[in-house]
Write a protein that holds these residues in place. Structure first.
Motif, PDB file in Angstrom:
ATOM      1  N   ARG A 107       0.844  -1.189   0.000  1.00  0.00           N
ATOM      2  CA  ARG A 107       0.000   0.000   0.000  1.00  0.00           C
ATOM      3  C   ARG A 107       0.884   1.245   0.000  1.00  0.00           C
ATOM      4  NH1 ARG A 107      -4.589  -1.209   1.334  1.00  0.00           N
ATOM      5  NH2 ARG A 107      -6.143   0.276   0.755  1.00  0.00           N
ATOM      6  N   ILE A 108       0.488   2.234  -0.802  1.00  0.00           N
ATOM      7  CA  ILE A 108       1.177   3.522  -0.864  1.00  0.00           C
ATOM      8  C   ILE A 108       0.149   4.608  -0.556  1.00  0.00           C
ATOM      9  CG2 ILE A 108       2.388   5.175  -2.334  1.00  0.00           C
ATOM     10  CD1 ILE A 108       3.329   2.839  -4.041  1.00  0.00           C
ATOM     11  N   ALA A 109       0.503   5.515   0.337  1.00  0.00           N
ATOM     12  CA  ALA A 109      -0.364   6.656   0.646  1.00  0.00           C
ATOM     13  C   ALA A 109       0.416   7.932   0.317  1.00  0.00           C
ATOM     14  CB  ALA A 109      -0.781   6.650   2.112  1.00  0.00           C
ATOM     15  N   LEU A 110      -0.244   8.851  -0.365  1.00  0.00           N
ATOM     16  CA  LEU A 110       0.367  10.126  -0.745  1.00  0.00           C
ATOM     17  C   LEU A 110      -0.340  11.277  -0.035  1.00  0.00           C
ATOM     18  CD1 LEU A 110       0.513   9.477  -4.588  1.00  0.00           C
ATOM     19  CD2 LEU A 110       2.447   9.438  -3.010  1.00  0.00           C
ATOM     20  N   PHE A 111       0.427  12.282   0.322  1.00  0.00           N
ATOM     21  CA  PHE A 111      -0.084  13.533   0.881  1.00  0.00           C
ATOM     22  C   PHE A 111      -0.988  13.313   2.092  1.00  0.00           C
ATOM     23  CE2 PHE A 111       0.494  14.229  -3.759  1.00  0.00           C
ATOM     24  CZ  PHE A 111       1.698  14.893  -3.656  1.00  0.00           C
ATOM     25  N   ASN A 112      -0.398  12.662   3.112  1.00  0.00           N
ATOM     26  CA  ASN A 112      -1.078  12.416   4.381  1.00  0.00           C
ATOM     27  C   ASN A 112      -2.357  11.591   4.206  1.00  0.00           C
ATOM     28  OD1 ASN A 112       0.029  13.012   6.885  1.00  0.00           O
ATOM     29  ND2 ASN A 112      -1.601  14.436   7.384  1.00  0.00           N
ATOM     30  N   GLY A 113      -2.325  10.667   3.247  1.00  0.00           N
ATOM     31  CA  GLY A 113      -3.450   9.761   3.031  1.00  0.00           C
ATOM     32  C   GLY A 113      -4.501  10.262   2.063  1.00  0.00           C
ATOM     33  N   LEU A 114      -4.274  11.414   1.419  1.00  0.00           N
ATOM     34  CA  LEU A 114      -5.235  11.936   0.446  1.00  0.00           C
ATOM     35  C   LEU A 114      -5.451  10.924  -0.683  1.00  0.00           C
ATOM     36  CD1 LEU A 114      -7.008  14.298  -0.459  1.00  0.00           C
ATOM     37  CD2 LEU A 114      -5.016  15.235  -1.648  1.00  0.00           C
ATOM     38  N   PHE A 115      -4.367  10.301  -1.123  1.00  0.00           N
ATOM     39  CA  PHE A 115      -4.431   9.222  -2.110  1.00  0.00           C
ATOM     40  C   PHE A 115      -3.900   7.965  -1.445  1.00  0.00           C
ATOM     41  CE2 PHE A 115      -3.746  13.119  -4.562  1.00  0.00           C
ATOM     42  CZ  PHE A 115      -4.846  13.075  -5.393  1.00  0.00           C
ATOM     43  N   ASP A 116      -4.687   6.906  -1.461  1.00  0.00           N
ATOM     44  CA  ASP A 116      -4.308   5.636  -0.840  1.00  0.00           C
ATOM     45  C   ASP A 116      -4.413   4.559  -1.915  1.00  0.00           C
ATOM     46  OD1 ASP A 116      -3.615   3.751   1.029  1.00  0.00           O
ATOM     47  OD2 ASP A 116      -5.554   3.734   2.034  1.00  0.00           O
ATOM     48  N   SER A 140      18.645  -4.457  -6.891  1.00  0.00           N
ATOM     49  CA  SER A 140      18.797  -5.840  -6.427  1.00  0.00           C
ATOM     50  C   SER A 140      17.503  -6.367  -5.808  1.00  0.00           C
ATOM     51  CB  SER A 140      19.955  -5.967  -5.433  1.00  0.00           C
ATOM     52  OG  SER A 140      19.687  -5.269  -4.245  1.00  0.00           O
ATOM     53  N   ASN A 141      16.679  -5.481  -5.234  1.00  0.00           N
ATOM     54  CA  ASN A 141      15.384  -5.924  -4.703  1.00  0.00           C
ATOM     55  C   ASN A 141      14.477  -6.422  -5.823  1.00  0.00           C
ATOM     56  OD1 ASN A 141      16.025  -5.331  -2.039  1.00  0.00           O
ATOM     57  ND2 ASN A 141      15.167  -3.286  -2.130  1.00  0.00           N
ATOM     58  N   VAL A 142      14.525  -5.757  -6.991  1.00  0.00           N
ATOM     59  CA  VAL A 142      13.720  -6.177  -8.144  1.00  0.00           C
ATOM     60  C   VAL A 142      14.184  -7.548  -8.620  1.00  0.00           C
ATOM     61  CG1 VAL A 142      13.017  -5.617 -10.505  1.00  0.00           C
ATOM     62  CG2 VAL A 142      13.292  -3.785  -8.826  1.00  0.00           C
ATOM     63  N   LYS A 143      15.501  -7.739  -8.725  1.00  0.00           N
ATOM     64  CA  LYS A 143      16.043  -9.038  -9.134  1.00  0.00           C
ATOM     65  C   LYS A 143      15.648 -10.133  -8.153  1.00  0.00           C
ATOM     66  CE  LYS A 143      20.074  -7.475 -11.684  1.00  0.00           C
ATOM     67  NZ  LYS A 143      21.527  -7.508 -11.770  1.00  0.00           N
ATOM     68  N   ALA A 199       6.406  -2.754  -5.133  1.00  0.00           N
ATOM     69  CA  ALA A 199       7.133  -1.709  -4.404  1.00  0.00           C
ATOM     70  C   ALA A 199       8.618  -1.745  -4.751  1.00  0.00           C
ATOM     71  CB  ALA A 199       6.938  -1.853  -2.903  1.00  0.00           C
ATOM     72  N   ALA A 200       9.163  -2.932  -4.996  1.00  0.00           N
ATOM     73  CA  ALA A 200      10.577  -3.047  -5.376  1.00  0.00           C
ATOM     74  C   ALA A 200      10.827  -2.324  -6.697  1.00  0.00           C
ATOM     75  CB  ALA A 200      10.978  -4.517  -5.479  1.00  0.00           C
ATOM     76  N   LYS A 201       9.914  -2.479  -7.650  1.00  0.00           N
ATOM     77  CA  LYS A 201      10.050  -1.792  -8.949  1.00  0.00           C
ATOM     78  C   LYS A 201       9.957  -0.275  -8.782  1.00  0.00           C
ATOM     79  CE  LYS A 201       7.770  -5.656 -11.182  1.00  0.00           C
ATOM     80  NZ  LYS A 201       6.478  -6.098 -11.721  1.00  0.00           N
ATOM     81  N   ILE A 202       8.993   0.158  -7.986  1.00  0.00           N
ATOM     82  CA  ILE A 202       8.813   1.597  -7.741  1.00  0.00           C
ATOM     83  C   ILE A 202      10.046   2.163  -7.049  1.00  0.00           C
ATOM     84  CG2 ILE A 202       7.472   3.311  -6.466  1.00  0.00           C
ATOM     85  CD1 ILE A 202       5.030   1.389  -6.887  1.00  0.00           C
ATOM     86  N   GLY A 203      10.549   1.455  -6.047  1.00  0.00           N
ATOM     87  CA  GLY A 203      11.737   1.911  -5.321  1.00  0.00           C
ATOM     88  C   GLY A 203      12.948   2.039  -6.215  1.00  0.00           C
ATOM     89  N   ALA A 204      13.180   1.035  -7.056  1.00  0.00           N
ATOM     90  CA  ALA A 204      14.343   1.061  -7.941  1.00  0.00           C
ATOM     91  C   ALA A 204      14.231   2.180  -8.976  1.00  0.00           C
ATOM     92  CB  ALA A 204      14.515  -0.285  -8.627  1.00  0.00           C
ATOM     93  N   SER A 205      13.026   2.432  -9.482  1.00  0.00           N
ATOM     94  CA  SER A 205      12.866   3.456 -10.525  1.00  0.00           C
ATOM     95  C   SER A 205      12.923   4.879  -9.970  1.00  0.00           C
ATOM     96  CB  SER A 205      11.552   3.240 -11.283  1.00  0.00           C
ATOM     97  OG  SER A 205      10.448   3.479 -10.447  1.00  0.00           O
TER      98      SER A 205
END
Length: 122
Positions: A44-53, A74-77, A61-67
């Motif tokens: 789960r990802i929340a943006l702007f104090n939970g405005l977007f959840d 290495s997390n994606v691999k 999340a590994a792909k998002i983190g690496a990009s």
């Protein structure tokens, strides 16, 4: 933060400006006491104090983190090739601070934050 009162256990991490959560990740974690290893997956990802959840698939999340530079390639691999989760190997922990080495090699530090209710009971 870590929540061991839920099943499964919960982990939360984020980027804050004061108390305002600009970006917050959360999901389940497992801890192996013998190996001192915490494996987790943000779902789960929340943006702007939970405005977007936004709910995300396991491993995304590994792909998002690496990009974005927030995580390691290495997390994606590990997720794609080996079916492994992101992890921390614990180095030390006491009542105030914890240290661990992340799967991508980075050093993670946590500091205990005492809220007003907890402080009043001490």
């Amino acid at each position: 933060s870590f929540d061991t009162s839920t099943d499964p256990f919960g982990i939360e991490n984020g980027i804050y400006l004061g108390d305002f959560a600009v970006l917050k990740f959360s999901g389940p974690f497992e801890f192996d006491l013998i190996k001192r290893k915490l494996e987790f997956d943000f779902t789960r990802i929340a943006l702007f104090n939970g405005l977007f959840d936004i709910q995300i698939k396991s491993g995304d999340a590994a792909k998002i983190g690496a990009s974005t530079g927030l995580g390691s390639e290495s997390n994606v691999k590990n997720v794609n090739e080996k079916g492994k989760k992101a992890f921390f190997n614990w180095i030390s922990a006491d009542a105030n601070i914890a240290t661990a080495r992340g799967g991508g090699g980075g050093l993670a530090l946590w500091r205990r934050i005492v809220d007003e209710e907890e402080e009043a009971s001490e």
